[in-house]
Write an enzyme that holds these catalytic residues in place. Structure first.
Site, PDB file in Angstrom:
ATOM      1  N   HIS A 194      -4.809   8.178   4.149  1.00 24.58           N
ATOM      2  CA  HIS A 194      -5.158   9.587   4.363  1.00 24.58           C
ATOM      3  C   HIS A 194      -6.292   9.992   3.421  1.00 24.58           C
ATOM      4  CE1 HIS A 194      -2.628   9.663   0.794  1.00 24.58           C
ATOM      5  NE2 HIS A 194      -3.154  10.838   0.489  1.00 24.58           N
ATOM      6  N   ASP A 196      -7.344  13.448   0.984  1.00 26.30           N
ATOM      7  CA  ASP A 196      -6.658  14.617   0.425  1.00 26.30           C
ATOM      8  C   ASP A 196      -7.339  15.880   0.934  1.00 26.30           C
ATOM      9  OD1 ASP A 196      -4.951  12.949  -0.930  1.00 26.30           O
ATOM     10  OD2 ASP A 196      -6.041  13.061  -2.832  1.00 26.30           O
ATOM     11  N   HIS A 251      -7.474   6.824   1.240  1.00 24.41           N
ATOM     12  CA  HIS A 251      -6.775   5.939   0.301  1.00 24.41           C
ATOM     13  C   HIS A 251      -5.319   5.840   0.734  1.00 24.41           C
ATOM     14  CE1 HIS A 251      -6.794  10.110  -1.152  1.00 24.41           C
ATOM     15  NE2 HIS A 251      -5.587   9.864  -1.651  1.00 24.41           N
ATOM     16  N   ARG A 263       6.925   2.307  -9.893  1.00 26.11           N
ATOM     17  CA  ARG A 263       5.619   2.957 -10.060  1.00 26.11           C
ATOM     18  C   ARG A 263       5.841   4.461 -10.005  1.00 26.11           C
ATOM     19  NH1 ARG A 263       1.007   4.497  -6.410  1.00 26.11           N
ATOM     20  NH2 ARG A 263      -0.671   4.857  -7.895  1.00 26.11           N
TER      21      ARG A 263
HETATM   22  C1  GA4 Z   1      -1.734  14.438   1.509  1.00 30.15           C
HETATM   23  C2  GA4 Z   1      -2.060  14.843   0.058  1.00 30.15           C
HETATM   24  C3  GA4 Z   1      -0.880  15.551  -0.625  1.00 30.15           C
HETATM   25  O1  GA4 Z   1       0.105  14.578  -0.993  1.00 30.15           O
HETATM   26  C4  GA4 Z   1      -0.223  16.602   0.283  1.00 30.15           C
HETATM   27  C5  GA4 Z   1       0.292  15.892   1.515  1.00 30.15           C
HETATM   28  C6  GA4 Z   1       1.030  16.747   2.544  1.00 30.15           C
HETATM   29  C7  GA4 Z   1       2.546  16.686   2.320  1.00 30.15           C
HETATM   30  O2  GA4 Z   1       3.083  15.660   1.926  1.00 30.15           O
HETATM   31  O3  GA4 Z   1       3.209  17.701   2.590  1.00 30.15           O
HETATM   32  C8  GA4 Z   1       0.571  16.214   3.927  1.00 30.15           C
HETATM   33  C9  GA4 Z   1      -0.653  15.297   3.636  1.00 30.15           C
HETATM   34  C10 GA4 Z   1      -1.008  15.581   2.216  1.00 30.15           C
HETATM   35  C11 GA4 Z   1      -1.835  15.573   4.584  1.00 30.15           C
HETATM   36  C12 GA4 Z   1      -1.406  15.762   6.073  1.00 30.15           C
HETATM   37  C13 GA4 Z   1      -0.066  16.510   6.191  1.00 30.15           C
HETATM   38  C14 GA4 Z   1       0.178  17.300   4.905  1.00 30.15           C
HETATM   39  C15 GA4 Z   1       1.608  15.456   4.738  1.00 30.15           C
HETATM   40  C16 GA4 Z   1       1.037  15.504   6.110  1.00 30.15           C
HETATM   41  C17 GA4 Z   1       1.406  14.710   7.091  1.00 30.15           C
HETATM   42  C18 GA4 Z   1       0.810  17.403  -0.488  1.00 30.15           C
HETATM   43  C19 GA4 Z   1      -1.269  17.452   0.925  1.00 30.15           C
HETATM   44  O4  GA4 Z   1      -1.665  18.532   0.568  1.00 30.15           O
HETATM   45  O5  GA4 Z   1      -1.712  16.844   2.081  1.00 30.15           O
END
Ligand code: GA4
Length: 321
Positions: A194, A196, A251, A263
């Site tokens: 994904h 961020d 990443h 980890r």
């Molecule tokens: C990815 C980055 C962060 O961990 C996060 C994730 C979020 C979540 O876990 O609730 C998301 C993911 C993240 C992106 C797409 C959506 C939202 C899970 C998901 C499938 C907290 C964020 O802000 O986006």
């Protein structure tokens, strides 16, 4: 050089660890600013050392996190304000994504961290430290780009900034005693591919490997773990605000199959306030056409949570799509 071999069903790479730039923040401001901008343009990822966050603040947060993840599953499940926040095991987000980890996802605005337990004290001190560090890095980026110093940092320092703290725990796959909801094999993904969504991400992990960066075309390179550094990466919002000059690189984290140590990553996602309008400033557009239309962070979040983890969500905001 990266040498890739194909092993089904996941492509496994045999490689050196990628040497993302390591930037010493104690250096001369104007030089550090240039180095950071170069790293953002070339890698979208870099490490910072001499970051100024006291060792005890980091250690405290790490100890409290490990103590939390050692608690019985039912107790952990009671923590937090519900999906997507609070404790999660294997489920990621709201659209059915899963991974080989357990985590705690916390909101960090001043209203959210209220109680005075040892754990929340550790969170407040850690968040204060990483927020300040994020603002310092964002100011250096602004200096390096030649835009007003606070252009990016003011989004994160505002009272209602929507920043998050995520504690990710990847127990060794060989050990099934910690959490009952985890299973996996050698090449399992801990947290899938994904980018961020936010402005900037600051990740601190213990000495256990797992983070990998995508070079595109299915090639992945690991980032060596360094407990003394913070790994910083550009988020989608900074890609949009620089009109694509900086890239929010994809990443992932591999499940922890290679060691018998857990980890732990402690990840701070710096986000703007919900109503902040995201747009590229004219100084950065120069003569280029804007690639993305203006949107609010609230709008971007809605789009993010309506889609799967691996979606390239910024494409939806392109003007010529
Ligand atoms: C990815 C980055 C962060 O961990 C996060 C994730 C979020 C979540 O876990 O609730 C998301 C993911 C993240 C992106 C797409 C959506 C939202 C899970 C998901 C499938 C907290 C964020 O802000 O986006």
């Amino acid at each position: 050089m990266v040498v890739a071999t194909q092993i089904n069903p996941i492509r496994i790479e045999k490689f050196r660890e990628v040497n993302i730039p390591v930037i010493d923040l104690s250096g001369k401001k104007s030089i550090v600013a240039k180095l950071i901008v170069k790293a953002c343009e070339e890698y979208g990822f870099f490490k910072v050392i001499n970051h100024g966050i006291p060792h005890h603040v980091i250690k405290n947060m790490e100890d409290e996190s490990f103590e939390f993840f050692e608690k019985p599953l039912l107790e952990k499940k009671r923590v937090g304000s519900g999906n997507p926040f609070g404790y999660g095991c294997k489920n990621i987000g709201l659209s059915g994504d899963t991974g080989e980890l357990e985590y705690l996802l916390l909101q960090t605005n001043q209203d959210s961290i209220v109680n005075s337990s040892r754990f929340s004290c550790a969170v407040s001190s850690y968040v204060e430290g990483v927020r300040e560090l994020a603002c310092e890095i964002l100011e250096l980026i602004a200096i390096g780009l030649g835009v007003p110093h606070s252009l990016f940092s003011h989004l994160v320092s505002q009272f209602d900034s929507d920043s998050l703290l995520r504690l990710n725990h990847y127990p060794p796959l060989s050990d099934t005693s910690h959490i009952s909801c985890r299973r996996g094999s050698g090449n399992a993904i801990g947290f899938g591919e994904h980018s961020d969504p936010q402005i900037l991400t600051l990740l601190r992990s213990n000495g256990v490997a797992g983070l990998q960066i995508s070079l595109g075309n299915g090639v992945w390179v690991p980032v060596s773990p360094d407990p003394h550094a913070f790994c910083v990466n550009i988020g989608d919002i900074l890609q949009a605000m620089t009109n694509g000059r900086f890239v929010s690189v994809r990443h992932r984290a591999m499940a922890n199959a290679l060691t018998d140590r857990s980890r732990l990553s402690m990840v701070f996602f710096c986000a703007p306030p919900p109503e902040a309008v995201i747009t590229c400033p004219p100084e950065l557009l120069k003569k280029d056409e804007p690639v993305y239309r203006a949107f609010t962070w609230a709008e971007y979040k809605l789009h993010t949570y309506a889609h799967r983890l691996g979606v390239t969500r910024l494409d939806h905001f392109k003007i010529n799509e």
